[in-house]
Design a protein around this motif. Structure first.
Motif, mmCIF file in Angstrom:
data_model
loop_
_atom_site.group_PDB
_atom_site.id
_atom_site.type_symbol
_atom_site.label_atom_id
_atom_site.label_comp_id
_atom_site.label_asym_id
_atom_site.label_seq_id
_atom_site.Cartn_x
_atom_site.Cartn_y
_atom_site.Cartn_z
ATOM 1 N N UNK A 18 6.565 11.906 -12.661
ATOM 2 C CA UNK A 18 7.736 11.542 -12.806
ATOM 3 C C UNK A 18 7.931 9.995 -12.945
ATOM 4 N N UNK A 19 6.658 9.306 -13.007
ATOM 5 C CA UNK A 19 6.566 7.731 -13.170
ATOM 6 C C UNK A 19 6.556 7.500 -14.568
ATOM 7 N N UNK A 20 7.522 6.607 -14.947
ATOM 8 C CA UNK A 20 7.906 6.255 -16.452
ATOM 9 C C UNK A 20 6.853 5.169 -16.636
ATOM 10 N N UNK A 46 0.874 -3.474 -8.802
ATOM 11 C CA UNK A 46 0.829 -3.389 -7.290
ATOM 12 C C UNK A 46 -0.696 -3.529 -6.886
ATOM 13 N N UNK A 47 -1.565 -2.742 -7.622
ATOM 14 C CA UNK A 47 -3.034 -2.971 -7.085
ATOM 15 C C UNK A 47 -3.470 -4.457 -7.035
ATOM 16 N N UNK A 69 4.150 9.697 -7.748
ATOM 17 C CA UNK A 69 4.974 10.059 -8.840
ATOM 18 C C UNK A 69 4.129 10.335 -10.186
ATOM 19 N N UNK A 70 3.046 9.292 -10.279
ATOM 20 C CA UNK A 70 2.275 9.727 -11.579
ATOM 21 C C UNK A 70 1.592 11.136 -11.430
ATOM 22 N N UNK A 116 0.774 -1.137 -0.111
ATOM 23 C CA UNK A 116 0.137 0.034 -0.072
ATOM 24 C C UNK A 116 0.870 1.229 0.063
ATOM 25 N N UNK A 117 1.938 1.278 0.882
ATOM 26 C CA UNK A 117 2.990 2.238 0.716
ATOM 27 C C UNK A 117 3.474 2.578 -0.718
ATOM 28 N N UNK A 118 3.893 1.289 -1.280
ATOM 29 C CA UNK A 118 4.385 1.584 -2.582
ATOM 30 C C UNK A 118 3.621 1.913 -3.805
ATOM 31 N N UNK A 119 2.124 1.722 -3.516
ATOM 32 C CA UNK A 119 0.969 2.150 -4.277
ATOM 33 C C UNK A 119 0.818 3.729 -3.926
ATOM 34 N N UNK A 120 0.792 4.197 -2.986
ATOM 35 C CA UNK A 120 0.844 5.673 -2.463
ATOM 36 C C UNK A 120 2.223 6.510 -3.237
ATOM 37 N N UNK A 121 3.138 5.855 -3.319
ATOM 38 C CA UNK A 121 4.399 6.236 -3.823
ATOM 39 C C UNK A 121 4.218 6.523 -5.373
#
Length: 69
Positions: free
Chosen positions: A40-42, A50-51, A35-36, A26-31
């Motif tokens: 900044x998200x490629x 992740x979902x 970024x999106x 969930x932390x990774x999804x938030x990050x």
């Protein structure tokens, strides 16, 4: 397949480990969402992955809780 190995790993873990892994996902999804939003998200497909992993973890946790009853 990658998914079946991942599910096998999830089924072999304890409920406490799964809950820790769920929090991390969930932390990774938030990050990733952050970024999106800031452009900044490629690799935007990572959000979808992740979902799905979060849903898989939650499913295994629910199955373990149901089996424990």
């Amino acid at each position: 397949m990658k998914t079946s190995k991942y599910l096998e790993e999830l089924n072999n873990q304890s409920a406490a480990d799964l809950k820790v892994q769920l929090v991390e996902a969930k932390k990774e999804l938030f990050n990733l969402r952050f970024q999106n939003a800031t452009n900044q998200l490629d690799n935007t497909s990572r959000i979808k992955d992740v979902r799905k992993n979060i849903a898989r973890i939650q499913t295994v946790i629910a199955q373990k809780e149901k089996a424990a009853q």
